[in-house]
Design a protein around this motif. Structure first.
Motif, short mmCIF file in Angstrom:
data_model
loop_
_atom_site.label_atom_id
_atom_site.label_comp_id
_atom_site.label_asym_id
_atom_site.label_seq_id
_atom_site.Cartn_x
_atom_site.Cartn_y
_atom_site.Cartn_z
N VAL A 47 -53.58 10.70 48.73
CA VAL A 47 -53.05 10.70 48.35
C VAL A 47 -52.59 8.65 47.22
O VAL A 47 -52.60 8.54 48.57
CB VAL A 47 -52.06 11.48 47.65
CG1 VAL A 47 -50.56 11.03 47.50
CG2 VAL A 47 -51.65 11.89 48.51
N HIS A 48 -52.24 8.95 46.02
CA HIS A 48 -52.80 7.35 45.52
C HIS A 48 -51.23 6.98 45.47
O HIS A 48 -50.13 7.48 44.85
CB HIS A 48 -53.57 7.21 44.52
CG HIS A 48 -54.78 6.70 45.32
ND1 HIS A 48 -55.30 5.99 45.58
CD2 HIS A 48 -55.85 8.17 44.73
CE1 HIS A 48 -56.65 6.59 45.63
NE2 HIS A 48 -56.90 7.84 44.91
N TRP A 49 -50.16 5.42 45.83
CA TRP A 49 -49.00 5.76 45.97
C TRP A 49 -48.87 4.21 45.61
O TRP A 49 -49.67 3.18 46.33
CB TRP A 49 -48.26 5.81 47.46
CG TRP A 49 -46.93 4.91 47.48
CD1 TRP A 49 -46.27 5.86 46.69
CD2 TRP A 49 -46.39 4.29 48.14
NE1 TRP A 49 -44.84 5.32 47.52
CE2 TRP A 49 -45.21 4.16 47.96
CE3 TRP A 49 -46.88 3.34 49.03
CZ2 TRP A 49 -44.55 3.54 48.81
CZ3 TRP A 49 -46.40 2.16 49.57
CH2 TRP A 49 -45.36 2.20 49.55
N GLU A 58 -42.94 2.90 43.66
CA GLU A 58 -42.53 3.95 44.45
C GLU A 58 -43.33 5.14 44.04
O GLU A 58 -42.40 6.46 43.89
CB GLU A 58 -41.72 4.04 44.95
CG GLU A 58 -41.35 2.61 46.67
CD GLU A 58 -40.14 2.53 47.44
OE1 GLU A 58 -39.27 3.07 47.09
OE2 GLU A 58 -40.73 1.61 47.72
N ARG A 59 -44.29 4.73 43.34
CA ARG A 59 -44.52 6.76 42.57
C ARG A 59 -46.04 6.85 42.53
O ARG A 59 -46.82 6.33 43.54
CB ARG A 59 -44.80 5.83 41.23
CG ARG A 59 -43.11 6.08 39.87
CD ARG A 59 -43.49 6.01 39.27
NE ARG A 59 -44.47 5.06 38.40
CZ ARG A 59 -44.81 4.40 37.13
NH1 ARG A 59 -44.36 5.35 36.55
NH2 ARG A 59 -44.82 3.72 36.66
N TYR A 60 -46.42 8.56 43.14
CA TYR A 60 -47.09 8.71 43.60
C TYR A 60 -48.21 8.68 41.34
O TYR A 60 -47.45 9.78 41.14
CB TYR A 60 -47.37 9.54 44.46
CG TYR A 60 -46.90 9.58 45.48
CD1 TYR A 60 -47.33 9.34 46.92
CD2 TYR A 60 -45.09 9.72 45.79
CE1 TYR A 60 -46.70 9.48 47.80
CE2 TYR A 60 -44.82 9.44 47.10
CZ TYR A 60 -44.98 9.09 48.02
OH TYR A 60 -45.19 9.15 49.08
N GLN A 78 -50.59 11.38 39.82
CA GLN A 78 -50.68 12.57 39.52
C GLN A 78 -52.23 13.15 38.75
O GLN A 78 -51.55 12.63 37.49
CB GLN A 78 -49.55 13.43 39.45
CG GLN A 78 -50.20 15.02 38.69
CD GLN A 78 -49.01 15.95 38.12
OE1 GLN A 78 -47.87 15.26 38.03
NE2 GLN A 78 -48.57 17.16 37.94
N TRP A 132 -48.55 9.16 36.82
CA TRP A 132 -47.47 8.60 38.27
C TRP A 132 -46.21 9.38 38.02
O TRP A 132 -45.38 9.33 37.15
CB TRP A 132 -47.16 6.84 38.01
CG TRP A 132 -48.57 6.51 37.92
CD1 TRP A 132 -49.46 6.20 37.13
CD2 TRP A 132 -49.16 5.71 39.18
NE1 TRP A 132 -50.89 5.29 37.63
CE2 TRP A 132 -50.52 5.50 38.89
CE3 TRP A 132 -49.27 5.53 41.02
CZ2 TRP A 132 -51.41 4.73 40.44
CZ3 TRP A 132 -49.57 5.62 41.26
CH2 TRP A 132 -50.67 4.73 40.94
N LEU A 181 -43.25 16.33 45.92
CA LEU A 181 -44.10 15.95 45.98
C LEU A 181 -45.59 16.39 47.31
O LEU A 181 -47.03 17.15 47.16
CB LEU A 181 -44.08 14.96 47.50
CG LEU A 181 -44.90 13.81 48.28
CD1 LEU A 181 -46.03 13.01 47.43
CD2 LEU A 181 -44.15 13.33 49.90
N CYS A 233 -49.49 17.50 46.30
CA CYS A 233 -50.50 17.08 47.61
C CYS A 233 -51.41 18.84 47.81
O CYS A 233 -52.54 18.58 47.99
CB CYS A 233 -49.63 17.65 48.76
SG CYS A 233 -49.02 15.67 49.23
N VAL A 263 -52.11 8.17 52.80
CA VAL A 263 -51.23 7.45 51.33
C VAL A 263 -51.79 6.59 51.52
O VAL A 263 -52.02 5.31 52.23
CB VAL A 263 -49.47 6.78 51.79
CG1 VAL A 263 -49.37 6.84 50.72
CG2 VAL A 263 -49.19 8.53 51.79
#
Length: 176
Positions: A49-51, A56-58, A60, A65, A75, A79, A132
């Motif tokens: 998972v990229h962060w 502090e966003r992930y 998608q 993001w 989250l 995932c 992460v």
């Protein structure tokens, strides 16, 4: 005198190990079915998972993001979308397993069901570990580069028609 039917349950022997079991379509006990069939096959046990560290966003995929807290529903949904093999099985339950926040690991406990033989449904629980990985989002990259992503392009054409210019203009307007 009344007739009282015999209500004892009939038992058969498992075709693999010989244990006495109630009849079922597979004619096998649960332990033998689990040893023969792995319903988690095709589902990866580890993913990335990229962060973004700054905002502090992930990520998608492919380009969105999204901001979500640790162990949040958003989250968990992100995932689960990363796992490709979940379309072949039925997801019964999913939840987080606690890990240290600084470990850069997210563990998810999944419970899935799948029909393995005729009318035989097998349920299994397993863990998926997400690593992460740090990656900067485009917004933070622009901020760090002090917005030096501006460019000017000059396009020239030596033909009688203007179709290429109209096409380029439409693409520019479409993608802003």
């Amino acid at each position: 005198m009344e007739y009282v039917p015999d209500t004892r349950q009939q038992l058969i022997l498992c075709c693999e190990c010989g244990t006495a079991i109630p009849p079922n379509p597979a004619n096998m006990c649960v332990n033998c079915v689990r040893s023969i069939v792995d319903i988690t096959e095709g589902i990866p046990k580890q993913a990335t998972v990229h962060w973004c560290k700054n905002c502090e966003r992930y990520l998608q995929p492919p380009i969105t993001w999204m901001s979500c807290d640790l162990e949040s529903r958003e989250l968990l949904a992100l995932c689960l979308k990363k796992l490709k093999g979940l379309v072949k099985v039925r997801l019964v339950d999913a939840g987080f397993i606690w890990t240290e926040p600084h470990s850069r690991r997210i563990k998810v406990k999944l419970t899935i069901q799948k029909e393995v033989f005729a009318a035989t449904i097998l349920q299994q629980t397993f863990e998926v570990e997400y690593v992460v990985a740090s990656m900067m989002c485009p917004d933070c990259t622009r901020v760090m580069a002090q917005n030096t992503w501006r460019a000017k392009v000059q396009v020239r054409q030596k033909v009688d028609h203007q179709r290429t210019f109209f096409y380029l203009e439409q693409l520019i307007l479409k993608h802003n």
